[in-house]
Design a protein around this motif. Structure first.
Motif, PDB file in Angstrom:
ATOM      1  N   LEU A  91     -38.429 -64.059  35.619  1.00  0.00           N
ATOM      2  CA  LEU A  91     -37.333 -65.009  35.789  1.00  0.00           C
ATOM      3  C   LEU A  91     -37.517 -66.279  34.960  1.00  0.00           C
ATOM      4  CD1 LEU A  91     -36.611 -64.761  39.632  1.00  0.00           C
ATOM      5  CD2 LEU A  91     -35.340 -63.735  37.740  1.00  0.00           C
ATOM      6  N   GLN A  92     -38.544 -66.315  34.090  1.00  0.00           N
ATOM      7  CA  GLN A  92     -38.728 -67.494  33.240  1.00  0.00           C
ATOM      8  C   GLN A  92     -37.484 -67.716  32.391  1.00  0.00           C
ATOM      9  OE1 GLN A  92     -42.141 -66.740  30.745  1.00  0.00           O
ATOM     10  NE2 GLN A  92     -41.067 -65.279  29.441  1.00  0.00           N
ATOM     11  N   GLY A  93     -37.112 -68.927  32.232  1.00  0.00           N
ATOM     12  CA  GLY A  93     -35.895 -69.245  31.480  1.00  0.00           C
ATOM     13  C   GLY A  93     -34.667 -69.196  32.363  1.00  0.00           C
ATOM     14  N   ILE A  94     -34.514 -68.108  33.108  1.00  0.00           N
ATOM     15  CA  ILE A  94     -33.372 -67.998  34.030  1.00  0.00           C
ATOM     16  C   ILE A  94     -33.467 -69.075  35.092  1.00  0.00           C
ATOM     17  CG2 ILE A  94     -32.246 -66.536  35.746  1.00  0.00           C
ATOM     18  CD1 ILE A  94     -33.231 -64.104  34.116  1.00  0.00           C
ATOM     19  N   MET A  95     -34.660 -69.190  35.712  1.00  0.00           N
ATOM     20  CA  MET A  95     -34.841 -70.230  36.725  1.00  0.00           C
ATOM     21  C   MET A  95     -34.839 -71.617  36.084  1.00  0.00           C
ATOM     22  SD  MET A  95     -34.638 -68.414  39.270  1.00  0.00           S
ATOM     23  CE  MET A  95     -34.560 -69.856  40.330  1.00  0.00           C
ATOM     24  N   GLY A  96     -35.275 -71.699  34.835  1.00  0.00           N
ATOM     25  CA  GLY A  96     -35.216 -72.970  34.130  1.00  0.00           C
ATOM     26  C   GLY A  96     -33.792 -73.473  34.046  1.00  0.00           C
ATOM     27  N   ARG A  97     -32.867 -72.551  33.737  1.00  0.00           N
ATOM     28  CA  ARG A  97     -31.447 -72.934  33.695  1.00  0.00           C
ATOM     29  C   ARG A  97     -30.953 -73.353  35.077  1.00  0.00           C
ATOM     30  NH1 ARG A  97     -27.369 -70.054  35.381  1.00  0.00           N
ATOM     31  NH2 ARG A  97     -28.496 -68.065  35.234  1.00  0.00           N
ATOM     32  N   VAL A  98     -31.271 -72.541  36.085  1.00  0.00           N
ATOM     33  CA  VAL A  98     -30.808 -72.833  37.449  1.00  0.00           C
ATOM     34  C   VAL A  98     -31.330 -74.181  37.927  1.00  0.00           C
ATOM     35  CG1 VAL A  98     -30.950 -72.090  39.860  1.00  0.00           C
ATOM     36  CG2 VAL A  98     -30.571 -70.395  38.061  1.00  0.00           C
ATOM     37  N   TYR A  99     -32.623 -74.427  37.721  1.00  0.00           N
ATOM     38  CA  TYR A  99     -33.208 -75.690  38.192  1.00  0.00           C
ATOM     39  C   TYR A  99     -32.688 -76.879  37.384  1.00  0.00           C
ATOM     40  CZ  TYR A  99     -36.488 -72.878  40.950  1.00  0.00           C
ATOM     41  OH  TYR A  99     -37.038 -72.014  41.856  1.00  0.00           O
ATOM     42  N   ALA A 100     -32.453 -76.669  36.083  1.00  0.00           N
ATOM     43  CA  ALA A 100     -31.917 -77.763  35.263  1.00  0.00           C
ATOM     44  C   ALA A 100     -30.541 -78.187  35.767  1.00  0.00           C
ATOM     45  CB  ALA A 100     -31.844 -77.331  33.796  1.00  0.00           C
ATOM     46  N   ALA A 112     -29.436 -73.580  27.027  1.00  0.00           N
ATOM     47  CA  ALA A 112     -30.445 -73.510  25.967  1.00  0.00           C
ATOM     48  C   ALA A 112     -31.812 -73.126  26.524  1.00  0.00           C
ATOM     49  CB  ALA A 112     -30.535 -74.850  25.237  1.00  0.00           C
ATOM     50  N   ILE A 113     -32.147 -73.631  27.696  1.00  0.00           N
ATOM     51  CA  ILE A 113     -33.438 -73.289  28.308  1.00  0.00           C
ATOM     52  C   ILE A 113     -33.524 -71.793  28.552  1.00  0.00           C
ATOM     53  CG2 ILE A 113     -34.813 -73.518  30.407  1.00  0.00           C
ATOM     54  CD1 ILE A 113     -33.870 -76.451  30.561  1.00  0.00           C
ATOM     55  N   GLU A 114     -32.443 -71.195  29.046  1.00  0.00           N
ATOM     56  CA  GLU A 114     -32.456 -69.746  29.274  1.00  0.00           C
ATOM     57  C   GLU A 114     -32.443 -68.975  27.960  1.00  0.00           C
ATOM     58  OE1 GLU A 114     -30.049 -66.216  31.671  1.00  0.00           O
ATOM     59  OE2 GLU A 114     -29.343 -68.284  31.806  1.00  0.00           O
ATOM     60  N   GLU A 115     -31.640 -69.434  27.007  1.00  0.00           N
ATOM     61  CA  GLU A 115     -31.454 -68.677  25.761  1.00  0.00           C
ATOM     62  C   GLU A 115     -32.655 -68.735  24.825  1.00  0.00           C
ATOM     63  OE1 GLU A 115     -26.644 -68.688  24.942  1.00  0.00           O
ATOM     64  OE2 GLU A 115     -27.845 -70.320  24.120  1.00  0.00           O
ATOM     65  N   HIS A 116     -33.540 -69.715  24.990  1.00  0.00           N
ATOM     66  CA  HIS A 116     -34.585 -69.885  23.978  1.00  0.00           C
ATOM     67  C   HIS A 116     -35.610 -68.754  23.981  1.00  0.00           C
ATOM     68  CE1 HIS A 116     -37.606 -71.424  26.888  1.00  0.00           C
ATOM     69  NE2 HIS A 116     -38.471 -71.350  25.886  1.00  0.00           N
ATOM     70  N   TYR A 117     -35.603 -67.913  25.011  1.00  0.00           N
ATOM     71  CA  TYR A 117     -36.488 -66.745  25.023  1.00  0.00           C
ATOM     72  C   TYR A 117     -35.860 -65.551  24.287  1.00  0.00           C
ATOM     73  CZ  TYR A 117     -39.561 -68.924  28.487  1.00  0.00           C
ATOM     74  OH  TYR A 117     -40.448 -69.765  29.132  1.00  0.00           O
ATOM     75  N   MET A 118     -34.595 -65.631  23.980  1.00  0.00           N
ATOM     76  CA  MET A 118     -33.886 -64.503  23.369  1.00  0.00           C
ATOM     77  C   MET A 118     -34.233 -64.341  21.888  1.00  0.00           C
ATOM     78  SD  MET A 118     -30.198 -65.236  25.217  1.00  0.00           S
ATOM     79  CE  MET A 118     -29.411 -63.700  24.764  1.00  0.00           C
ATOM     80  N   PRO A 119     -34.265 -63.093  21.368  1.00  0.00           N
ATOM     81  CA  PRO A 119     -34.134 -61.838  22.114  1.00  0.00           C
ATOM     82  C   PRO A 119     -35.404 -61.521  22.889  1.00  0.00           C
ATOM     83  CG  PRO A 119     -34.587 -61.352  19.816  1.00  0.00           C
ATOM     84  CD  PRO A 119     -34.448 -62.848  19.912  1.00  0.00           C
ATOM     85  N   THR A 120     -35.242 -60.992  24.086  1.00  0.00           N
ATOM     86  CA  THR A 120     -36.395 -60.726  24.940  1.00  0.00           C
ATOM     87  C   THR A 120     -37.000 -59.351  24.704  1.00  0.00           C
ATOM     88  OG1 THR A 120     -34.881 -59.974  26.670  1.00  0.00           O
ATOM     89  CG2 THR A 120     -35.600 -62.280  26.753  1.00  0.00           C
ATOM     90  N   TYR A 121     -36.334 -58.543  23.890  1.00  0.00           N
ATOM     91  CA  TYR A 121     -36.869 -57.233  23.515  1.00  0.00           C
ATOM     92  C   TYR A 121     -36.264 -56.843  22.177  1.00  0.00           C
ATOM     93  CZ  TYR A 121     -32.356 -55.738  25.419  1.00  0.00           C
ATOM     94  OH  TYR A 121     -31.012 -55.613  25.682  1.00  0.00           O
TER      95      TYR A 121
END
Length: 372
Positions: A91-100, A112-121
């Motif tokens: 949930l890294q990034g996803i929770m970053g967005r939610v908490y932000a 941006a916090i959630e998207e910065h891990y993309m692409p994740t695969y």
């Protein structure tokens, strides 16, 4: 019962996490070791912030983009020390967005916090926002440059930090958003944070990125020799390199291309053998042979037109213009001894060929083109 227990745990962690703002968690990243040679996650955040600041000197921002990207850079890893992400790492990034958003940050920062891990695969989705895209590039290039500076270079059997996937992600994001900053400048800026021989590592990182870009273009169906010719000429601007690949690939379908390529290939090989890397001025008064004079006139006639097309990134038009001098180049080779015994004559003739090579040197290296 098991699912209910996990959901209750998640609810507990979420409620507990919401009592501490992301900003207050940033300092705790100093306790998270990234890698023994690279320091803590807080060190990484500081590098990402610096890179995002550099983007502001390279790109035109609108409205609140500058403030939002700097804020997102500051908070992008803070959720890693939250109870929820410690318990549910995916949930890294996803929770970053939610908490932000829970903390009152802007939607742009949270996204941006959630998207910065993309692409994740491999082949995964890319960021949709410009801020998320730039933050993703900063995060990934920092990982790549940090690992290369520490000697942690991927091998055929091992790539523990997924640098191949991250480099492909950088290139695909640049292509999607048509970012025009210079790739080498980005690498140099990123390496400034590490204790290493910058020039040496820059070359290694650029070669690594170029190999990934070559693979991307090959998978999209472009000819290998066309890709090699273009990337050997210049790989610093990804979007521009792609335009040149498309133009040369299309130009290769012309019926006269092979003969033209063979002629230009000969020019490049002579200049390389003579170790002439620069475009040198020609002393027109000392061009005594008619074929020399004819070639100089042909180059002079087409130079301004070709350069104007290159400036506008109209590469196929530039190649078509340059093709007009082929007969003059062939006549020069038929009637003139380039490597004359007289040093002044020889130097002037090599300078003339350097002018020919200068017409296409920033488009493609024709010595890489396969000819029969």
């Amino acid at each position: 019962r098991g699912l209910r227990d996990r959901m209750e745990e998640a609810k507990f962690f979420f409620n507990t996490d919401c009592g501490i703002k992301l900003e207050a968690r940033v300092a705790d990243l100093s306790k998270v070791l990234l890698q023994a040679k690279l320091g803590s996650m807080l060190n990484k955040v500081e590098c990402i912030v610096a890179l995002c600041g550099w983007f502001g000197t390279q790109l035109d921002y609108v409205e609140n983009e500058q403030a939002d990207i700097m804020r997102a850079a500051r908070l992008c890893k803070a959720d890693l020390v939250s109870g929820m992400v410690v318990e549910f790492p995916k949930l890294q990034g996803i929770m970053g967005r939610v908490y932000a958003l829970n903390d009152g940050e802007s939607i742009a920062v949270g996204t941006a916090i959630e998207e910065h891990y993309m692409p994740t695969y491999s082949g995964g989705g890319l960021p949709e926002s410009r801020i998320g895209a730039l933050l993703a590039i900063a995060d990934k290039i920092d990982t790549i440059c940090g690992c290369f500076s520490a000697g942690l270079i991927p091998t055929g059997a091992a790539d523990p930090y997924a640098m191949r996937r991250q480099s492909i992600g950088i290139l695909q994001i640049i292509r999607k958003f048509n970012f025009n900053f210079k790739l080498q400048d980005l690498v140099v800026q990123s390496l400034a944070a590490f204790n290493c021989s910058v020039n040496e590592v820059v070359l290694k990182v650029m070669d690594f990125l170029q190999a990934r870009f070559q693979r991307i273009l090959e998978e999209e169906g472009y000819a290998k020799d066309v890709i090699a010719a273009v990337l050997s000429a210049n790989f610093n601007d990804v979007a521009d390199a792609e335009l040149r690949v498309k133009a040369l690939d299309e130009f290769k379908t012309k019926h006269y291309f092979e003969a033209l390529a063979a002629t230009f290939k000969r020019v490049v090989n002579i200049l390389r053998k003579a170790e002439m890397k620069d475009v040198l001025p020609v002393n027109a008064a000392k061009l005594s042979d008619e074929a020399e004079q004819h070639l100089w006139e042909a180059v002079s006639d087409v130079k301004a037109e070709a350069e104007a097309h290159v400036q506008k990134q109209e590469y196929e038009a530039a190649l078509l213009a340059i093709a007009n001098i082929r007969a003059a180049v062939d006549g020069f080779f038929d009637d003139v001894m380039v490597m004359a015994e007289d040093e002044a004559v020889r130097s002037n003739r090599l300078a003339l060929l350097s002018q020919v090579g200068g017409l296409f040197r920033n488009i493609a290296d024709f010595s890489k083109i396969s000819t029969q």
